[in-house]
Scaffold this motif. Structure first.
Motif, PDB file in Angstrom:
ATOM      1  N   HIS A   1     -14.660  64.883  26.437  1.00 55.64           N
ATOM      2  CA  HIS A   1     -13.715  65.849  26.043  1.00 55.64           C
ATOM      3  C   HIS A   1     -14.127  66.978  25.276  1.00 55.64           C
ATOM      4  N   VAL A   2     -15.325  66.860  24.543  1.00 54.65           N
ATOM      5  CA  VAL A   2     -15.917  67.658  23.677  1.00 54.65           C
ATOM      6  C   VAL A   2     -16.596  68.737  24.528  1.00 54.65           C
ATOM      7  N   SER A   3     -17.247  68.240  25.474  1.00 61.32           N
ATOM      8  CA  SER A   3     -17.992  69.126  26.557  1.00 61.32           C
ATOM      9  C   SER A   3     -16.935  70.185  26.924  1.00 61.32           C
ATOM     10  N   ARG A   4     -15.705  69.605  27.571  1.00 62.90           N
ATOM     11  CA  ARG A   4     -14.886  70.433  28.242  1.00 62.90           C
ATOM     12  C   ARG A   4     -13.985  71.098  27.175  1.00 62.90           C
ATOM     13  N   LEU A   5     -13.944  70.789  26.052  1.00 64.55           N
ATOM     14  CA  LEU A   5     -13.213  71.788  25.205  1.00 64.55           C
ATOM     15  C   LEU A   5     -14.162  72.981  24.882  1.00 64.55           C
ATOM     16  N   LEU A   6     -15.379  72.712  24.603  1.00 63.06           N
ATOM     17  CA  LEU A   6     -16.239  73.723  24.280  1.00 63.06           C
ATOM     18  C   LEU A   6     -16.179  74.707  25.466  1.00 63.06           C
ATOM     19  N   ALA A   7     -16.319  74.303  26.754  1.00 62.14           N
ATOM     20  CA  ALA A   7     -16.314  75.012  27.756  1.00 62.14           C
ATOM     21  C   ALA A   7     -15.116  75.965  28.087  1.00 62.14           C
ATOM     22  N   LYS A   8     -13.982  75.389  27.663  1.00 57.92           N
ATOM     23  CA  LYS A   8     -12.557  76.112  27.756  1.00 57.92           C
ATOM     24  C   LYS A   8     -12.492  77.194  26.538  1.00 57.92           C
ATOM     25  N   LEU A   9     -13.177  76.819  25.508  1.00 58.06           N
ATOM     26  CA  LEU A   9     -13.168  77.766  24.412  1.00 58.06           C
ATOM     27  C   LEU A   9     -14.264  78.830  24.200  1.00 58.06           C
ATOM     28  N   GLU A  10     -15.135  78.658  25.371  1.00 57.79           N
ATOM     29  CA  GLU A  10     -16.261  79.251  25.519  1.00 57.79           C
ATOM     30  C   GLU A  10     -17.034  79.324  24.029  1.00 57.79           C
ATOM     31  N   LEU A  11     -17.235  78.230  23.614  1.00 63.69           N
ATOM     32  CA  LEU A  11     -18.033  77.889  22.397  1.00 63.69           C
ATOM     33  C   LEU A  11     -19.638  77.023  22.739  1.00 63.69           C
ATOM     34  N   ARG A  12     -20.489  77.700  22.062  1.00 60.61           N
ATOM     35  CA  ARG A  12     -21.856  77.127  21.920  1.00 60.61           C
ATOM     36  C   ARG A  12     -22.147  75.597  21.653  1.00 60.61           C
ATOM     37  N   SER A  13     -21.471  75.390  20.713  1.00 59.84           N
ATOM     38  CA  SER A  13     -21.793  74.047  19.731  1.00 59.84           C
ATOM     39  C   SER A  13     -20.440  73.635  19.013  1.00 59.84           C
ATOM     40  N   ARG A  14     -20.723  72.306  18.731  1.00 63.02           N
ATOM     41  CA  ARG A  14     -19.799  71.543  17.905  1.00 63.02           C
ATOM     42  C   ARG A  14     -19.389  72.208  16.473  1.00 63.02           C
ATOM     43  N   VAL A  15     -20.583  72.883  15.929  1.00 69.73           N
ATOM     44  CA  VAL A  15     -20.214  73.396  14.629  1.00 69.73           C
ATOM     45  C   VAL A  15     -19.366  74.658  15.058  1.00 69.73           C
ATOM     46  N   GLN A  16     -19.525  75.384  15.872  1.00 70.06           N
ATOM     47  CA  GLN A  16     -18.503  76.502  16.134  1.00 70.06           C
ATOM     48  C   GLN A  16     -17.080  76.054  16.351  1.00 70.06           C
ATOM     49  N   ALA A  17     -16.972  74.980  17.131  1.00 70.60           N
ATOM     50  CA  ALA A  17     -15.541  74.192  17.437  1.00 70.60           C
ATOM     51  C   ALA A  17     -15.111  73.949  16.236  1.00 70.60           C
ATOM     52  N   ALA A  18     -15.714  73.310  15.103  1.00 65.67           N
ATOM     53  CA  ALA A  18     -15.219  72.804  13.766  1.00 65.67           C
ATOM     54  C   ALA A  18     -14.828  74.012  13.018  1.00 65.67           C
ATOM     55  N   VAL A  19     -15.619  75.094  13.274  1.00 62.18           N
ATOM     56  CA  VAL A  19     -14.952  76.311  12.426  1.00 62.18           C
ATOM     57  C   VAL A  19     -13.794  76.753  13.043  1.00 62.18           C
ATOM     58  N   LEU A  20     -13.697  76.839  14.273  1.00 63.61           N
ATOM     59  CA  LEU A  20     -12.572  77.153  14.934  1.00 63.61           C
ATOM     60  C   LEU A  20     -11.363  76.199  14.563  1.00 63.61           C
ATOM     61  N   ALA A  21     -11.396  74.968  14.522  1.00 64.46           N
ATOM     62  CA  ALA A  21     -10.329  74.123  13.862  1.00 64.46           C
ATOM     63  C   ALA A  21      -9.952  74.497  12.738  1.00 64.46           C
ATOM     64  N   GLN A  22     -11.056  74.565  11.695  1.00 63.61           N
ATOM     65  CA  GLN A  22     -10.690  74.888  10.217  1.00 63.61           C
ATOM     66  C   GLN A  22      -9.980  76.505  10.284  1.00 63.61           C
ATOM     67  N   GLU A  23     -10.298  77.306  11.002  1.00 58.51           N
ATOM     68  CA  GLU A  23      -9.755  78.585  10.810  1.00 58.51           C
ATOM     69  C   GLU A  23      -8.226  78.516  11.560  1.00 58.51           C
ATOM     70  N   LEU A  24      -7.997  77.906  12.538  1.00 57.39           N
ATOM     71  CA  LEU A  24      -6.797  77.689  13.012  1.00 57.39           C
ATOM     72  C   LEU A  24      -5.861  76.601  12.343  1.00 57.39           C
TER      73      LEU A  24
END
Length: 217
Positions: A192-215
């Motif tokens: 799931h992590v790999s797929r959501l990173l690809a869909k959101l065009e993010l390079r790392s889990r850290v960036q995904a965490a920032v996105l989650a915080q921002e939204l």
């Protein structure tokens, strides 16, 4: 074996890092770099699992080197920082660093951090990453303003389960912790992590965490 390239311009510090890593039976140091350009060259040639990256180096700093390595998917980058939360740290986050580690960390912490990043779990050392995520999401107190923020519509591409996983990433949870929280296999969480990173065009889990915080999810 976890294959590691160590990038650190101070020879004594680099030698110490290599000595610590080589004490672990499951870690192999395959290359050493004294500058960012060499770190990228070694990553391209050796395709290690992890690059242990200092941020302030000659020729090409850790930010630029991390950006190239992450963009080419050559390895996961574990950044060494004094935790000043300065532009270098924020820069490596934007560039796609997989994790952050204090230079003052104990030997066991360094080895554990390398293992964690090699497993694909970029959010290490909660005391570091949670504060870093919060600072970055808040704009870094003026030092690293958000680049326009994110449009909440990006979440429409995610399945309900992927949104749940993203929310957990925002809390700084590991794959194992997410598996317990959402009652699923750890391997499924990783997918799931790999797929959501690809869909959101993010390079790392850290960036995904920032996105989650921002939204705020």
């Amino acid at each position: 074996m976890i294959r590691v390239v160590v990038a650190e311009d101070q020879s004594a510090v680099r030698a110490g890092l290599v000595l610590i890593l080589r004490s672990a039976s499951d870690v192999e140091v395959v290359g050493e770099a004294a500058d960012g350009e060499r770190a990228v060259e070694l990553a391209r040639a050796l395709r290690p699992d992890v690059v242990l990256m200092d941020v302030q180096m000659p020729l090409l700093d850790g930010v630029g080197a991390t950006r190239r390595i992450a963009a080419e998917h050559l390895a996961d980058v574990l950044v060494l920082t004094t935790f000043d939360l300065d532009e270098y740290v924020f820069g490596t986050l934007r560039a796609g660093a997989a994790g952050f580690l204090l230079k003052s960390a104990e030997a066991a912490e360094l080895i554990d951090a390398v293992r964690t990043v090699a497993r694909g779990e970029g959010l290490i050392a909660p005391a570091v990453t949670r504060r870093l995520i919060a600072e970055f999401a808040a704009g870094g107190q003026g030092r690293a303003p958000r680049e326009g923020g994110h449009d909440p519509s990006v979440l429409t591409h995610l399945t309900p389960r992927e949104r749940e996983v993203l929310s957990c990433l925002g809390e700084g949870l590991s794959n194992a912790q997410i598996a317990v929280r959402l009652d699923m296999a750890e391997a499924t969480v990783k997918t799931h992590v790999s797929r959501l990173l690809a869909k959101l065009e993010l390079r790392s889990r850290v960036q995904a965490a920032v996105l989650a915080q921002e939204l705020g999810i």
